[in-house]
Scaffold this active site. Sequence first.
Site, PDB file in Angstrom:
ATOM      1  CG  ASN A   1       4.690  -0.664   2.654  1.00 34.98           C
ATOM      2  OD1 ASN A   1       5.422  -1.553   2.257  1.00 34.98           O
ATOM      3  ND2 ASN A   1       4.433   0.400   1.926  1.00 34.98           N
ATOM      4  CB  ILE A   2      -0.228  -4.405   4.734  1.00 33.74           C
ATOM      5  CG1 ILE A   2       0.878  -5.465   4.889  1.00 33.74           C
ATOM      6  CG2 ILE A   2      -1.520  -5.033   4.205  1.00 33.74           C
ATOM      7  CD1 ILE A   2       0.568  -6.563   5.898  1.00 33.74           C
ATOM      8  CD  GLU A   3       0.341   1.470   0.174  1.00 35.54           C
ATOM      9  OE1 GLU A   3      -0.211   1.463  -0.943  1.00 35.54           O
ATOM     10  OE2 GLU A   3       1.379   2.121   0.423  1.00 35.54           O
TER      11      GLU A   3
ATOM     12  CB  CYS B   1       4.467   1.605   8.630  1.00 38.52           C
ATOM     13  SG  CYS B   1       4.026   3.297   8.193  1.00 38.52           S
TER      14      CYS B   1
ATOM     15  CD  GLU C   1       8.935   1.484   9.657  1.00 34.80           C
ATOM     16  OE1 GLU C   1       7.880   1.219   9.047  1.00 34.80           O
ATOM     17  OE2 GLU C   1       9.702   2.395   9.318  1.00 34.80           O
TER      18      GLU C   1
ATOM     19  CB  CYS D   1       6.071   7.444   9.397  1.00 35.43           C
ATOM     20  SG  CYS D   1       5.049   6.353  10.401  1.00 35.43           S
TER      21      CYS D   1
ATOM     22  CB  CYS E   1       6.919   3.642  12.461  1.00 35.34           C
ATOM     23  SG  CYS E   1       5.626   2.768  11.559  1.00 35.34           S
TER      24      CYS E   1
HETATM   25  N1  THU Z   1       5.813   3.529   5.065  1.00 38.70           N
HETATM   26  C1  THU Z   1       6.343   2.529   5.833  1.00 38.70           C
HETATM   27  O1  THU Z   1       6.014   1.357   5.653  1.00 38.70           O
HETATM   28  N2  THU Z   1       7.225   2.878   6.794  1.00 38.70           N
HETATM   29  C2  THU Z   1       7.628   4.149   7.037  1.00 38.70           C
HETATM   30  O2  THU Z   1       8.270   4.393   8.031  1.00 38.70           O
HETATM   31  C3  THU Z   1       7.315   5.205   6.078  1.00 38.70           C
HETATM   32  C4  THU Z   1       6.111   4.935   5.244  1.00 38.70           C
HETATM   33  C5  THU Z   1       4.834   3.172   4.040  1.00 38.70           C
HETATM   34  C6  THU Z   1       3.422   3.603   4.347  1.00 38.70           C
HETATM   35  C7  THU Z   1       2.812   3.594   2.964  1.00 38.70           C
HETATM   36  O3  THU Z   1       2.347   2.278   2.703  1.00 38.70           O
HETATM   37  C8  THU Z   1       3.971   3.911   2.043  1.00 38.70           C
HETATM   38  O4  THU Z   1       5.156   3.757   2.817  1.00 38.70           O
HETATM   39  C9  THU Z   1       3.937   5.289   1.436  1.00 38.70           C
HETATM   40  O5  THU Z   1       3.799   6.259   2.412  1.00 38.70           O
END
Ligand code: THU
Length: 137
Positions: free
Chosen positions: A43-45, A54, A56, A87, A90
């Site tokens: 994941n990259i925020e 996310c 995925e 999620c 995804c």
């Molecule tokens: N996140 C994912 O990377 N994949 C998922 O299926 C669930 C959520 C990440 C998104 C965000 O960067 C962090 O988890 C917290 O929600």
Amino acid sequence: MANLDALFQAAKGAMEKARATYSQFPVGAALLTQEGDIFAGANIEVISYPEGWCAETTALSHYVMAGGGKITDICVIAEKKDLCTPCGGCRQRLAEFAPPDAKLHLCTMDGIAETTSVGALLPLGFEAEVLSNKSQN
Ligand code: THU
């Protein structure tokens, strides 16, 4: 199985590269194709929170850019949550590229702990065929 071991390690390695600056919730995902190729992502925020994405999705980006293939297995791992499931968004993205019987492996930090499928995670999903049936509406 050697390939599944490599898939788990790829997901875990990707998670180490997560940019979870704001949530502090690193996630890793990895896709295995029938050909034996593995595509991983984290994941990259970003500061404008909805613009992050996310693990995925990152993995799918690598998969698409490399030319794709038939996805047989997917691993998802989160160090702060055993058996972290994809999620909703995804699930839709994975269902776009992986067949319903593609295995989805949920992990702990030690390895694969539970296995389900892409189809099981998105029952009654929105599917591409609806776009070719517009005249019915
Ligand atoms: N996140 C994912 O990377 N994949 C998922 O299926 C669930 C959520 C990440 C998104 C965000 O960067 C962090 O988890 C917290 O929600």
